[in-house]
Design a protein around this motif. Structure first.
Motif, PDB file in Angstrom:
ATOM      1  N   LYS A  18       0.827  -1.209   0.000  1.00  0.00           N
ATOM      2  CA  LYS A  18       0.000   0.000   0.000  1.00  0.00           C
ATOM      3  C   LYS A  18       0.860   1.259   0.000  1.00  0.00           C
ATOM      4  CE  LYS A  18      -4.036   2.115   2.201  1.00  0.00           C
ATOM      5  NZ  LYS A  18      -3.800   3.350   1.566  1.00  0.00           N
ATOM      6  N   ARG A  19       2.025   1.215   0.627  1.00  0.00           N
ATOM      7  CA  ARG A  19       2.934   2.374   0.583  1.00  0.00           C
ATOM      8  C   ARG A  19       3.331   2.669  -0.863  1.00  0.00           C
ATOM      9  NH1 ARG A  19       4.799   0.185   5.724  1.00  0.00           N
ATOM     10  NH2 ARG A  19       6.393  -1.061   4.697  1.00  0.00           N
ATOM     11  N   TYR A  20       3.436   1.627  -1.674  1.00  0.00           N
ATOM     12  CA  TYR A  20       3.716   1.770  -3.108  1.00  0.00           C
ATOM     13  C   TYR A  20       2.495   2.323  -3.840  1.00  0.00           C
ATOM     14  CZ  TYR A  20       3.774  -0.168  -7.888  1.00  0.00           C
ATOM     15  OH  TYR A  20       3.657  -0.354  -9.243  1.00  0.00           O
ATOM     16  N   ILE A  27       2.426   9.864  -9.716  1.00  0.00           N
ATOM     17  CA  ILE A  27       3.590   9.689 -10.601  1.00  0.00           C
ATOM     18  C   ILE A  27       3.118   9.394 -12.019  1.00  0.00           C
ATOM     19  CG2 ILE A  27       5.628   8.277 -11.070  1.00  0.00           C
ATOM     20  CD1 ILE A  27       5.704   7.803  -7.942  1.00  0.00           C
ATOM     21  N   ILE A  28       2.158   8.517 -12.156  1.00  0.00           N
ATOM     22  CA  ILE A  28       1.614   8.166 -13.470  1.00  0.00           C
ATOM     23  C   ILE A  28       1.039   9.405 -14.156  1.00  0.00           C
ATOM     24  CG2 ILE A  28      -0.287   6.907 -14.578  1.00  0.00           C
ATOM     25  CD1 ILE A  28       0.316   4.665 -12.498  1.00  0.00           C
ATOM     26  N   ALA A  29       0.316  10.217 -13.409  1.00  0.00           N
ATOM     27  CA  ALA A  29      -0.285  11.433 -13.968  1.00  0.00           C
ATOM     28  C   ALA A  29       0.772  12.393 -14.509  1.00  0.00           C
ATOM     29  CB  ALA A  29      -1.140  12.118 -12.913  1.00  0.00           C
ATOM     30  N   GLN A  30       1.936  12.447 -13.878  1.00  0.00           N
ATOM     31  CA  GLN A  30       3.024  13.313 -14.338  1.00  0.00           C
ATOM     32  C   GLN A  30       3.463  12.967 -15.759  1.00  0.00           C
ATOM     33  OE1 GLN A  30       6.401  13.238 -11.704  1.00  0.00           O
ATOM     34  NE2 GLN A  30       5.140  13.617  -9.895  1.00  0.00           N
ATOM     35  N   TYR A  31       3.276  11.723 -16.158  1.00  0.00           N
ATOM     36  CA  TYR A  31       3.694  11.251 -17.481  1.00  0.00           C
ATOM     37  C   TYR A  31       2.515  11.106 -18.440  1.00  0.00           C
ATOM     38  CZ  TYR A  31       8.227  10.643 -15.386  1.00  0.00           C
ATOM     39  OH  TYR A  31       9.435  10.890 -14.753  1.00  0.00           O
ATOM     40  N   GLY A  65       5.240   5.979 -21.289  1.00  0.00           N
ATOM     41  CA  GLY A  65       5.103   4.840 -20.383  1.00  0.00           C
ATOM     42  C   GLY A  65       6.442   4.318 -19.910  1.00  0.00           C
ATOM     43  N   VAL A  66       7.398   4.226 -20.828  1.00  0.00           N
ATOM     44  CA  VAL A  66       8.743   3.754 -20.467  1.00  0.00           C
ATOM     45  C   VAL A  66       9.411   4.751 -19.524  1.00  0.00           C
ATOM     46  CG1 VAL A  66      11.047   3.248 -21.373  1.00  0.00           C
ATOM     47  CG2 VAL A  66       9.017   2.356 -22.543  1.00  0.00           C
ATOM     48  N   ARG A  67       9.312   6.045 -19.831  1.00  0.00           N
ATOM     49  CA  ARG A  67       9.932   7.068 -18.966  1.00  0.00           C
ATOM     50  C   ARG A  67       9.330   7.029 -17.563  1.00  0.00           C
ATOM     51  NH1 ARG A  67       9.344  10.328 -23.395  1.00  0.00           N
ATOM     52  NH2 ARG A  67       7.696  11.535 -22.394  1.00  0.00           N
ATOM     53  N   CYS A  68       8.036   6.833 -17.477  1.00  0.00           N
ATOM     54  CA  CYS A  68       7.390   6.740 -16.170  1.00  0.00           C
ATOM     55  C   CYS A  68       7.961   5.565 -15.381  1.00  0.00           C
ATOM     56  CB  CYS A  68       5.879   6.597 -16.335  1.00  0.00           C
ATOM     57  SG  CYS A  68       4.987   6.483 -14.765  1.00  0.00           S
ATOM     58  N   PHE A  69       8.004   4.408 -15.984  1.00  0.00           N
ATOM     59  CA  PHE A  69       8.489   3.204 -15.305  1.00  0.00           C
ATOM     60  C   PHE A  69       9.943   3.346 -14.887  1.00  0.00           C
ATOM     61  CE2 PHE A  69      10.241  -1.036 -14.897  1.00  0.00           C
ATOM     62  CZ  PHE A  69       9.282  -1.660 -14.108  1.00  0.00           C
ATOM     63  N   SER A  71      11.495   6.186 -14.224  1.00  0.00           N
ATOM     64  CA  SER A  71      11.749   7.426 -13.487  1.00  0.00           C
ATOM     65  C   SER A  71      12.221   7.144 -12.057  1.00  0.00           C
ATOM     66  CB  SER A  71      10.486   8.283 -13.445  1.00  0.00           C
ATOM     67  OG  SER A  71       9.517   7.714 -12.578  1.00  0.00           O
ATOM     68  N   ASP A  72      12.982   8.087 -11.536  1.00  0.00           N
ATOM     69  CA  ASP A  72      13.436   7.989 -10.147  1.00  0.00           C
ATOM     70  C   ASP A  72      12.256   7.948  -9.190  1.00  0.00           C
ATOM     71  OD1 ASP A  72      16.084   8.031 -10.989  1.00  0.00           O
ATOM     72  OD2 ASP A  72      16.321  10.187 -10.625  1.00  0.00           O
ATOM     73  N   GLU A  73      11.225   8.751  -9.473  1.00  0.00           N
ATOM     74  CA  GLU A  73      10.056   8.807  -8.594  1.00  0.00           C
ATOM     75  C   GLU A  73       9.352   7.459  -8.527  1.00  0.00           C
ATOM     76  OE1 GLU A  73      10.442  12.821 -10.710  1.00  0.00           O
ATOM     77  OE2 GLU A  73      10.420  10.729 -11.326  1.00  0.00           O
TER      78      GLU A  73
END
Length: 101
Positions: A18-20, A27-31, A65-69, A71-73
């Motif tokens: 759940k912390r994840y 984070i997904i919305a950012q991409y 999608g690749v950049r999101c996955f 990403s550091d965040e």
């Protein structure tokens, strides 16, 4: 062309997992990603029934999608499910491709 993040998972430690999941939507919305399905009723039609949770996320394009996955965040959030085996996940980014009517 849109692309889809397809994930299937097995949650071994719901508290750590759940912390994840609490961090990932922002984070997904950012991409430019939009969650189309997350959890919910499912039926495995073929293949192993190991995984018990499925997620489908639409991105405006494959690279987003690749950049999101990558990403550091995202990887900082994913640390909560990766550490100590809190969850097992298989993830694929799939470009929509062309199809005929």
């Amino acid at each position: 062309m849109p692309a889809f993040w397809l994930a299937r998972s097995l949650i071994n430690d719901p508290v750590a997992y759940k912390r994840y999941t609490d961090q990932v939507p922002a984070i997904i919305a950012q991409y430019g990603g939009k969650v189309l399905a997350r959890g919910g009723k499912f039926q495995v039609m073929e293949g192993p029934e190991k995984f018990k949770r499925f997620v489908v996320i639409e991105f405006p394009d494959f690279d987003s999608g690749v950049r999101c996955f990558q990403s550091d965040e995202y990887n900082e959030a994913a640390r909560h499910r990766r550490e100590n085996g809190a969850g097992e996940v298989e993830t694929v980014i799939l470009e929509a491709g062309e199809f005929t009517k």
